[in-house]
Design a protein around this motif. Structure first.
Motif, PDB file in Angstrom:
ATOM      1  N   THR A 132       7.973  35.873  62.850  1.00 44.31           N
ATOM      2  CA  THR A 132       7.930  37.331  62.922  1.00 44.31           C
ATOM      3  C   THR A 132       6.738  37.944  62.185  1.00 44.31           C
ATOM      4  O   THR A 132       6.549  39.157  62.252  1.00 44.31           O
ATOM      5  N   HIS A 133       5.956  37.106  61.472  1.00 42.04           N
ATOM      6  CA  HIS A 133       4.849  37.621  60.667  1.00 42.04           C
ATOM      7  C   HIS A 133       3.654  36.679  60.699  1.00 42.04           C
ATOM      8  O   HIS A 133       3.812  35.455  60.795  1.00 42.04           O
ATOM      9  N   GLY A 134       2.476  37.276  60.609  1.00 40.13           N
ATOM     10  CA  GLY A 134       1.262  36.531  60.332  1.00 40.13           C
ATOM     11  C   GLY A 134       0.972  36.681  58.848  1.00 40.13           C
ATOM     12  O   GLY A 134       1.175  37.759  58.278  1.00 40.13           O
ATOM     13  N   ILE A 135       0.525  35.593  58.213  1.00 40.96           N
ATOM     14  CA  ILE A 135       0.287  35.600  56.768  1.00 40.96           C
ATOM     15  C   ILE A 135      -1.146  35.141  56.505  1.00 40.96           C
ATOM     16  O   ILE A 135      -1.599  34.150  57.080  1.00 40.96           O
ATOM     17  N   ILE A 136      -1.839  35.840  55.624  1.00 40.47           N
ATOM     18  CA  ILE A 136      -3.141  35.402  55.116  1.00 40.47           C
ATOM     19  C   ILE A 136      -2.869  34.935  53.687  1.00 40.47           C
ATOM     20  O   ILE A 136      -2.341  35.686  52.864  1.00 40.47           O
ATOM     21  N   TRP A 137      -3.236  33.683  53.381  1.00 40.26           N
ATOM     22  CA  TRP A 137      -2.810  33.017  52.151  1.00 40.26           C
ATOM     23  C   TRP A 137      -3.993  32.351  51.447  1.00 40.26           C
ATOM     24  O   TRP A 137      -4.828  31.743  52.101  1.00 40.26           O
ATOM     25  N   CYS A 138      -4.049  32.449  50.135  1.00 40.42           N
ATOM     26  CA  CYS A 138      -5.046  31.724  49.358  1.00 40.42           C
ATOM     27  C   CYS A 138      -4.405  30.435  48.870  1.00 40.42           C
ATOM     28  O   CYS A 138      -3.560  30.452  47.969  1.00 40.42           O
ATOM     29  N   GLY A 139      -4.791  29.328  49.464  1.00 38.69           N
ATOM     30  CA  GLY A 139      -4.209  28.044  49.107  1.00 38.69           C
ATOM     31  C   GLY A 139      -4.555  27.593  47.705  1.00 38.69           C
ATOM     32  O   GLY A 139      -3.741  26.975  47.016  1.00 38.69           O
ATOM     33  N   ALA A 140      -5.764  27.888  47.245  1.00 37.55           N
ATOM     34  CA  ALA A 140      -6.191  27.434  45.921  1.00 37.55           C
ATOM     35  C   ALA A 140      -5.334  28.034  44.814  1.00 37.55           C
ATOM     36  O   ALA A 140      -4.980  27.366  43.859  1.00 37.55           O
ATOM     37  N   ALA A 141      -4.992  29.304  44.945  1.00 42.82           N
ATOM     38  CA  ALA A 141      -4.198  29.972  43.922  1.00 42.82           C
ATOM     39  C   ALA A 141      -2.720  30.061  44.275  1.00 42.82           C
ATOM     40  O   ALA A 141      -1.896  30.386  43.433  1.00 42.82           O
ATOM     41  N   GLY A 142      -2.392  29.788  45.544  1.00 41.96           N
ATOM     42  CA  GLY A 142      -1.001  29.883  45.983  1.00 41.96           C
ATOM     43  C   GLY A 142      -0.484  31.310  45.964  1.00 41.96           C
ATOM     44  O   GLY A 142       0.660  31.554  45.576  1.00 41.96           O
ATOM     45  N   ILE A 143      -1.332  32.257  46.407  1.00 46.74           N
ATOM     46  CA  ILE A 143      -0.925  33.660  46.426  1.00 46.74           C
ATOM     47  C   ILE A 143      -1.209  34.280  47.782  1.00 46.74           C
ATOM     48  O   ILE A 143      -2.141  33.879  48.475  1.00 46.74           O
ATOM     49  N   PRO A 144      -0.413  35.295  48.162  1.00 47.62           N
ATOM     50  CA  PRO A 144      -0.635  35.971  49.443  1.00 47.62           C
ATOM     51  C   PRO A 144      -1.804  36.945  49.358  1.00 47.62           C
ATOM     52  O   PRO A 144      -1.985  37.628  48.359  1.00 47.62           O
ATOM     53  N   PHE A 145      -2.580  36.988  50.434  1.00 44.57           N
ATOM     54  CA  PHE A 145      -3.648  37.977  50.547  1.00 44.57           C
ATOM     55  C   PHE A 145      -3.269  39.085  51.515  1.00 44.57           C
ATOM     56  O   PHE A 145      -3.872  40.135  51.518  1.00 44.57           O
ATOM     57  N   GLY A 146      -2.262  38.838  52.366  1.00 44.09           N
ATOM     58  CA  GLY A 146      -1.814  39.874  53.289  1.00 44.09           C
ATOM     59  C   GLY A 146      -0.782  39.352  54.269  1.00 44.09           C
ATOM     60  O   GLY A 146      -0.646  38.148  54.459  1.00 44.09           O
ATOM     61  N   PHE A 147      -0.049  40.283  54.875  1.00 42.31           N
ATOM     62  CA  PHE A 147       0.912  39.925  55.913  1.00 42.31           C
ATOM     63  C   PHE A 147       0.872  40.980  57.008  1.00 42.31           C
ATOM     64  O   PHE A 147       0.485  42.118  56.774  1.00 42.31           O
ATOM     65  N   ALA A 148       1.235  40.550  58.213  1.00 42.43           N
ATOM     66  CA  ALA A 148       1.295  41.458  59.349  1.00 42.43           C
ATOM     67  C   ALA A 148       2.583  41.197  60.126  1.00 42.43           C
ATOM     68  O   ALA A 148       2.858  40.050  60.510  1.00 42.43           O
ATOM     69  N   PRO A 149       3.402  42.230  60.363  1.00 40.60           N
ATOM     70  CA  PRO A 149       4.580  42.057  61.209  1.00 40.60           C
ATOM     71  C   PRO A 149       4.130  41.863  62.650  1.00 40.60           C
ATOM     72  O   PRO A 149       3.184  42.515  63.104  1.00 40.60           O
ATOM     73  N   LEU A 150       4.763  40.955  63.340  1.00 42.35           N
ATOM     74  CA  LEU A 150       4.403  40.689  64.744  1.00 42.35           C
ATOM     75  C   LEU A 150       5.461  41.352  65.626  1.00 42.35           C
ATOM     76  O   LEU A 150       6.535  40.823  65.843  1.00 42.35           O
ATOM     77  N   ASN A 151       5.125  42.553  66.116  1.00 43.38           N
ATOM     78  CA  ASN A 151       6.056  43.313  66.962  1.00 43.38           C
ATOM     79  C   ASN A 151       5.534  43.386  68.380  1.00 43.38           C
ATOM     80  O   ASN A 151       4.380  43.370  68.628  1.00 43.38           O
TER      81      ASN A 151
END
Length: 151
Positions: A132-151
């Motif tokens: 239900t969502h697209g996620i932009i993720w920083c793997g090195a730090a293990g933190i989210p950079f953003g999310f988008a609901p997929l509607n």
């Protein structure tokens, strides 16, 4: 209290720096070029705007699209950008706005993204409706950079 705030600020700065810089990554050979060529016009299946997280300027759209040969792609819009677009920034599909890497089946890794702008990442077929969502993720730090609901 001031010491705690200073340590917290330094730690946050270190984590964000570990994810890279604002460079586009064009000269970094370790970043794969996963942009796929689509055939003809694309049909929007579902998508939504990115909401920035972790003090980044992440913006743009994440979309599931289908081309004229019925191939499916995750598309990042031509307005896609993130403050730290280096080799550690990854794109996922997720069952929620929070990525849970400990819950197998709740996410699908799509690709590393190394620069701003439009990208098409090929999918093996139509993605499961549970995503239900697209996620932009920083793997090195293990933190989210953003999310988008997929509607």
């Amino acid at each position: 209290m001031k010491t705690y705030a200073l340590i917290t600020g330094l730690l946050l700065s270190f984590i964000l720096i570990s994810c890279g810089s604002e460079s586009s990554g064009d000269n970094d050979p370790s970043i794969p070029d996963n942009t796929q060529e689509v055939t003809g016009t694309v049909q929007l299946i579902k998508g939504g705007p990115l909401t920035a997280q972790s003090s980044t300027n992440t913006r743009g759209m994440v979309e599931i699209v289908k081309d004229q040969q019925n191939k499916y792609f995750v598309r990042l819009s031509d307005t896609f950008t993130t403050k730290f677009s280096t080799g550690t920034v990854t794109v996922y599909l997720s069952t929620g706005q929070t990525l849970n890497l400990n819950s197998q089946g709740s996410f699908q890794l799509i690709s590393i993204v190394g620069k701003a702008g439009e990208h098409f990442f090929a999918l093996p077929g139509k993605p499961d409706d549970k995503f239900t969502h697209g996620i932009i993720w920083c793997g090195a730090a293990g933190i989210p950079f953003g999310f988008a609901p997929l509607n």
